[in-house]
Design a protein around this motif. Structure first.
Motif, PDB file in Angstrom:
ATOM      1  N   HIS A   1       0.965  -1.236   0.074  1.00  0.00           N
ATOM      2  CA  HIS A   1      -0.037   0.126   0.062  1.00  0.00           C
ATOM      3  C   HIS A   1       0.779   1.532   0.039  1.00  0.00           C
ATOM      4  CE1 HIS A   1      -3.004   2.842   1.237  1.00  0.00           C
ATOM      5  NE2 HIS A   1      -3.888   2.039   0.803  1.00  0.00           N
ATOM      6  N   ILE A   2       1.772   1.479   0.897  1.00  0.00           N
ATOM      7  CA  ILE A   2       2.649   2.352   1.032  1.00  0.00           C
ATOM      8  C   ILE A   2       3.628   2.519  -0.353  1.00  0.00           C
ATOM      9  CG2 ILE A   2       4.461   1.395   2.268  1.00  0.00           C
ATOM     10  CD1 ILE A   2       3.575   5.179   2.410  1.00  0.00           C
ATOM     11  N   GLY A   3       4.046   1.522  -0.944  1.00  0.00           N
ATOM     12  CA  GLY A   3       4.904   1.195  -2.052  1.00  0.00           C
ATOM     13  C   GLY A   3       4.175   1.831  -3.272  1.00  0.00           C
ATOM     14  N   ALA A   4       2.813   1.635  -3.367  1.00  0.00           N
ATOM     15  CA  ALA A   4       1.927   2.170  -4.460  1.00  0.00           C
ATOM     16  C   ALA A   4       1.706   3.688  -4.397  1.00  0.00           C
ATOM     17  CB  ALA A   4       0.580   1.384  -4.397  1.00  0.00           C
ATOM     18  N   TYR A   5       1.670   4.087  -3.017  1.00  0.00           N
ATOM     19  CA  TYR A   5       1.549   5.560  -2.745  1.00  0.00           C
ATOM     20  C   TYR A   5       2.947   6.340  -3.258  1.00  0.00           C
ATOM     21  CZ  TYR A   5      -0.148   9.853  -0.607  1.00  0.00           C
ATOM     22  OH  TYR A   5      -0.336  11.154  -0.348  1.00  0.00           O
ATOM     23  N   VAL A   6       3.929   5.643  -2.796  1.00  0.00           N
ATOM     24  CA  VAL A   6       5.298   6.334  -2.923  1.00  0.00           C
ATOM     25  C   VAL A   6       5.448   6.514  -4.567  1.00  0.00           C
ATOM     26  CG1 VAL A   6       7.752   6.015  -2.892  1.00  0.00           C
ATOM     27  CG2 VAL A   6       6.269   5.915  -0.572  1.00  0.00           C
ATOM     28  N   ASP A   7       5.087   5.267  -5.222  1.00  0.00           N
ATOM     29  CA  ASP A   7       5.339   5.447  -6.751  1.00  0.00           C
ATOM     30  C   ASP A   7       4.631   6.667  -7.601  1.00  0.00           C
ATOM     31  OD1 ASP A   7       6.705   3.145  -6.704  1.00  0.00           O
ATOM     32  OD2 ASP A   7       5.022   1.946  -7.476  1.00  0.00           O
ATOM     33  N   GLY A   8       3.513   7.165  -6.926  1.00  0.00           N
ATOM     34  CA  GLY A   8       3.010   8.338  -7.445  1.00  0.00           C
ATOM     35  C   GLY A   8       3.688   9.563  -6.809  1.00  0.00           C
TER      36      GLY A   8
ATOM     37  N   GLY B   1      -4.767 -12.312  24.523  1.00  0.00           N
ATOM     38  CA  GLY B   1      -4.718 -10.882  25.351  1.00  0.00           C
ATOM     39  C   GLY B   1      -4.929  -9.893  24.178  1.00  0.00           C
ATOM     40  N   PRO B   2      -4.607  -8.539  24.645  1.00  0.00           N
ATOM     41  CA  PRO B   2      -4.978  -7.202  23.679  1.00  0.00           C
ATOM     42  C   PRO B   2      -4.000  -7.453  22.744  1.00  0.00           C
ATOM     43  CG  PRO B   2      -3.939  -6.658  25.873  1.00  0.00           C
ATOM     44  CD  PRO B   2      -4.392  -8.004  25.966  1.00  0.00           C
ATOM     45  N   VAL B   3      -4.428  -6.834  21.448  1.00  0.00           N
ATOM     46  CA  VAL B   3      -3.361  -6.640  20.327  1.00  0.00           C
ATOM     47  C   VAL B   3      -3.168  -5.263  19.841  1.00  0.00           C
ATOM     48  CG1 VAL B   3      -2.876  -7.228  18.145  1.00  0.00           C
ATOM     49  CG2 VAL B   3      -3.886  -9.022  19.386  1.00  0.00           C
ATOM     50  N   ALA B   4      -2.176  -4.493  20.132  1.00  0.00           N
ATOM     51  CA  ALA B   4      -2.012  -3.179  19.658  1.00  0.00           C
ATOM     52  C   ALA B   4      -2.149  -3.088  18.082  1.00  0.00           C
ATOM     53  CB  ALA B   4      -0.639  -2.764  20.073  1.00  0.00           C
ATOM     54  N   ARG B   5      -2.958  -2.056  17.753  1.00  0.00           N
ATOM     55  CA  ARG B   5      -3.018  -1.818  16.268  1.00  0.00           C
ATOM     56  C   ARG B   5      -2.487  -0.579  15.761  1.00  0.00           C
ATOM     57  NH1 ARG B   5      -5.356  -6.484  14.088  1.00  0.00           N
ATOM     58  NH2 ARG B   5      -6.870  -7.242  15.620  1.00  0.00           N
ATOM     59  N   LEU B   6      -1.725  -0.646  14.466  1.00  0.00           N
ATOM     60  CA  LEU B   6      -1.013   0.487  14.112  1.00  0.00           C
ATOM     61  C   LEU B   6      -1.511   0.896  12.640  1.00  0.00           C
ATOM     62  CD1 LEU B   6       2.306  -0.599  15.377  1.00  0.00           C
ATOM     63  CD2 LEU B   6       1.126   1.243  16.337  1.00  0.00           C
ATOM     64  N   ARG B   7      -0.998   1.770  11.875  1.00  0.00           N
ATOM     65  CA  ARG B   7      -1.104   2.194  10.562  1.00  0.00           C
ATOM     66  C   ARG B   7      -0.104   3.244  10.410  1.00  0.00           C
ATOM     67  NH1 ARG B   7      -6.951   5.242   9.609  1.00  0.00           N
ATOM     68  NH2 ARG B   7      -6.563   7.014  11.268  1.00  0.00           N
ATOM     69  N   LEU B   8       0.392   3.098   9.141  1.00  0.00           N
ATOM     70  CA  LEU B   8       1.178   4.453   8.697  1.00  0.00           C
ATOM     71  C   LEU B   8       0.478   5.367   8.178  1.00  0.00           C
ATOM     72  CD1 LEU B   8       3.593   2.356   6.354  1.00  0.00           C
ATOM     73  CD2 LEU B   8       4.021   3.148   8.470  1.00  0.00           C
ATOM     74  N   ALA B   9       0.756   6.513   8.842  1.00  0.00           N
ATOM     75  CA  ALA B   9      -0.166   7.661   8.288  1.00  0.00           C
ATOM     76  C   ALA B   9       0.741   9.053   8.493  1.00  0.00           C
ATOM     77  CB  ALA B   9      -1.355   7.794   9.339  1.00  0.00           C
ATOM     78  N   GLY B  10       0.547   9.974   7.498  1.00  0.00           N
ATOM     79  CA  GLY B  10       1.287  11.122   7.746  1.00  0.00           C
ATOM     80  C   GLY B  10       2.718  10.965   7.139  1.00  0.00           C
ATOM     81  N   GLY B  11       3.512  12.066   7.485  1.00  0.00           N
ATOM     82  CA  GLY B  11       5.033  11.774   7.227  1.00  0.00           C
ATOM     83  C   GLY B  11       5.670  12.996   7.441  1.00  0.00           C
TER      84      GLY B  11
ATOM     85  N   VAL C   1      10.517  18.301  -3.221  1.00  0.00           N
ATOM     86  CA  VAL C   1      10.450  17.448  -2.007  1.00  0.00           C
ATOM     87  C   VAL C   1       9.353  18.153  -0.916  1.00  0.00           C
ATOM     88  CG1 VAL C   1      12.019  17.359   0.433  1.00  0.00           C
ATOM     89  CG2 VAL C   1      13.072  16.985  -1.842  1.00  0.00           C
ATOM     90  N   ASP C   2       8.998  19.571  -0.912  1.00  0.00           N
ATOM     91  CA  ASP C   2       7.974  20.096  -0.187  1.00  0.00           C
ATOM     92  C   ASP C   2       6.697  19.412  -0.604  1.00  0.00           C
ATOM     93  OD1 ASP C   2       9.920  21.439   1.206  1.00  0.00           O
ATOM     94  OD2 ASP C   2       9.704  23.345  -0.051  1.00  0.00           O
ATOM     95  N   ALA C   3       6.688  19.202  -1.975  1.00  0.00           N
ATOM     96  CA  ALA C   3       5.349  18.981  -2.580  1.00  0.00           C
ATOM     97  C   ALA C   3       5.091  17.464  -2.135  1.00  0.00           C
ATOM     98  CB  ALA C   3       5.397  18.675  -4.098  1.00  0.00           C
ATOM     99  N   ASP C   4       6.194  16.638  -1.957  1.00  0.00           N
ATOM    100  CA  ASP C   4       5.816  15.015  -1.380  1.00  0.00           C
ATOM    101  C   ASP C   4       5.622  15.473  -0.176  1.00  0.00           C
ATOM    102  OD1 ASP C   4       6.349  13.839  -3.726  1.00  0.00           O
ATOM    103  OD2 ASP C   4       8.215  13.195  -3.373  1.00  0.00           O
TER     104      ASP C   4
ATOM    105  N   TYR D   1      -1.547  11.026   3.507  1.00  0.00           N
ATOM    106  CA  TYR D   1      -1.408   9.376   3.590  1.00  0.00           C
ATOM    107  C   TYR D   1      -1.824   8.770   4.702  1.00  0.00           C
ATOM    108  CZ  TYR D   1      -0.086   4.551   3.267  1.00  0.00           C
ATOM    109  OH  TYR D   1       0.092   3.125   2.968  1.00  0.00           O
ATOM    110  N   VAL D   2      -3.041   7.647   4.564  1.00  0.00           N
ATOM    111  CA  VAL D   2      -3.534   6.903   5.573  1.00  0.00           C
ATOM    112  C   VAL D   2      -3.403   5.174   4.977  1.00  0.00           C
ATOM    113  CG1 VAL D   2      -5.364   6.260   7.213  1.00  0.00           C
ATOM    114  CG2 VAL D   2      -4.927   8.800   6.646  1.00  0.00           C
ATOM    115  N   GLY D   3      -2.669   4.459   5.859  1.00  0.00           N
ATOM    116  CA  GLY D   3      -2.356   3.338   5.212  1.00  0.00           C
ATOM    117  C   GLY D   3      -3.577   2.255   5.970  1.00  0.00           C
ATOM    118  N   PRO D   4      -3.520   0.830   5.460  1.00  0.00           N
ATOM    119  CA  PRO D   4      -4.353  -0.018   6.454  1.00  0.00           C
ATOM    120  C   PRO D   4      -3.766  -0.341   7.771  1.00  0.00           C
ATOM    121  CG  PRO D   4      -2.765  -1.191   4.819  1.00  0.00           C
ATOM    122  CD  PRO D   4      -2.685   0.268   4.511  1.00  0.00           C
ATOM    123  N   TRP D   5      -4.525  -0.939   8.671  1.00  0.00           N
ATOM    124  CA  TRP D   5      -4.454  -1.245   9.997  1.00  0.00           C
ATOM    125  C   TRP D   5      -3.620  -2.399  10.015  1.00  0.00           C
ATOM    126  CZ3 TRP D   5      -4.898   2.045  13.927  1.00  0.00           C
ATOM    127  CH2 TRP D   5      -5.886   3.145  13.935  1.00  0.00           C
TER     128      TRP D   5
END
Length: 233
Positions: A16-23, A119-129, A192-195, A202-206
């Motif tokens: 998911h992040i790879g496809a986003y970075v390609d653009g 037990g409880p499982v922590a959830r993460l996602r890639l978001a922002g930058g 770079v500023d535009a990226d 950007y918000v990726g999957p959990w």
């Protein structure tokens, strides 16, 4: 041996992040043959603790420290001593409701932690930058969102056990991020500023915080990484 302890996102998150970075401009520059040092998809990781150079003879001590840290990070006493930056900074993407369809295992109740067997499982996602450095030292990275506190607890447990074993590690505060590229001065500042502006949205999957990995890195024009072992979290 140059060692660090890392968290590796699962393949669907990497795609998911790879496809986003390609653009992005860094992705298009890479496709055009510009050496912006785009991170290899197989090496995308979040560093939890950096040990640096460690004598190979001490590798069993490192493994033993991680054996203790893997279950130990959940101890209530660790929550009182976890060190973290001020959360008013830009390291965390603004929280949003979590759609049930985005979750890998079951719904997430208030607080963002899913209760599952074991037990409880922590959830993460890639978001922002964001960006480290300027000019030829420029590094672009993706941030993390969700149960980020869990990363501080795991990192704190690892560092405590390394210290207990008199092993070296970088004592700077953890700044959870995933390095995307090191464009240096190969891209104009405007690109770079535009990226950076695009990454902010950007918000990726959990994905679940499932394991930590001990990695040996080998520096050079094309750094390589060997995974020496993993520990379930």
């Amino acid at each position: 041996m140059r060692l660090f302890v890392a968290l590796y996102p699962p393949p669907d998150v990497v795609r998911h992040i790879g496809a986003y970075v390609d653009g992005l401009r860094i992705g298009r520059a890479t496709a055009d043959g510009v050496n912006v040092r785009l991170a290899n998809a197989d090496n995308l990781h979040v560093t939890l603790a950096f040990l640096g150079d460690v004598d190979e003879g001490r590798l069993p001590d490192v493994r033993a420290a991680l054996d203790r840290a893997a279950p130990g990070w959940r101890e209530p006493s660790r929550r009182r001593g976890a060190r973290r930056p001020d959360r008013s900074d830009r390291w965390r993407h603004p929280p949003e409701p979590v759609p049930e369809s985005d979750l890998a295992v079951g719904p997430v109740p208030a607080g963002g932690v899913a209760a599952v067997a074991g037990g409880p499982v922590a959830r993460l996602r890639l978001a922002g930058g964001g960006r480290f450095g300027r000019g030829r030292f420029t590094v672009l990275w993706a941030g993390l969102d969700g149960d980020v506190d869990a990363l501080y607890l795991v990192s704190g447990a690892v560092r405590s056990e390394l210290r207990r074993s008199r092993l070296p590690y970088d004592r700077r505060l953890l700044r959870p991020h995933l390095t995307l590229a090191r464009p240096g001065e190969w891209l104009p500042r405007a690109a770079v500023d535009a990226d950076l502006a695009d990454l902010a949205g950007y918000v990726g999957p959990w994905w679940p915080l499932a394991e930590m990995v001990l990695v040996a890195s080998h520096l050079g024009p094309r750094p390589t990484y060997d995974r020496l072992g993993s520990w379930p979290l």
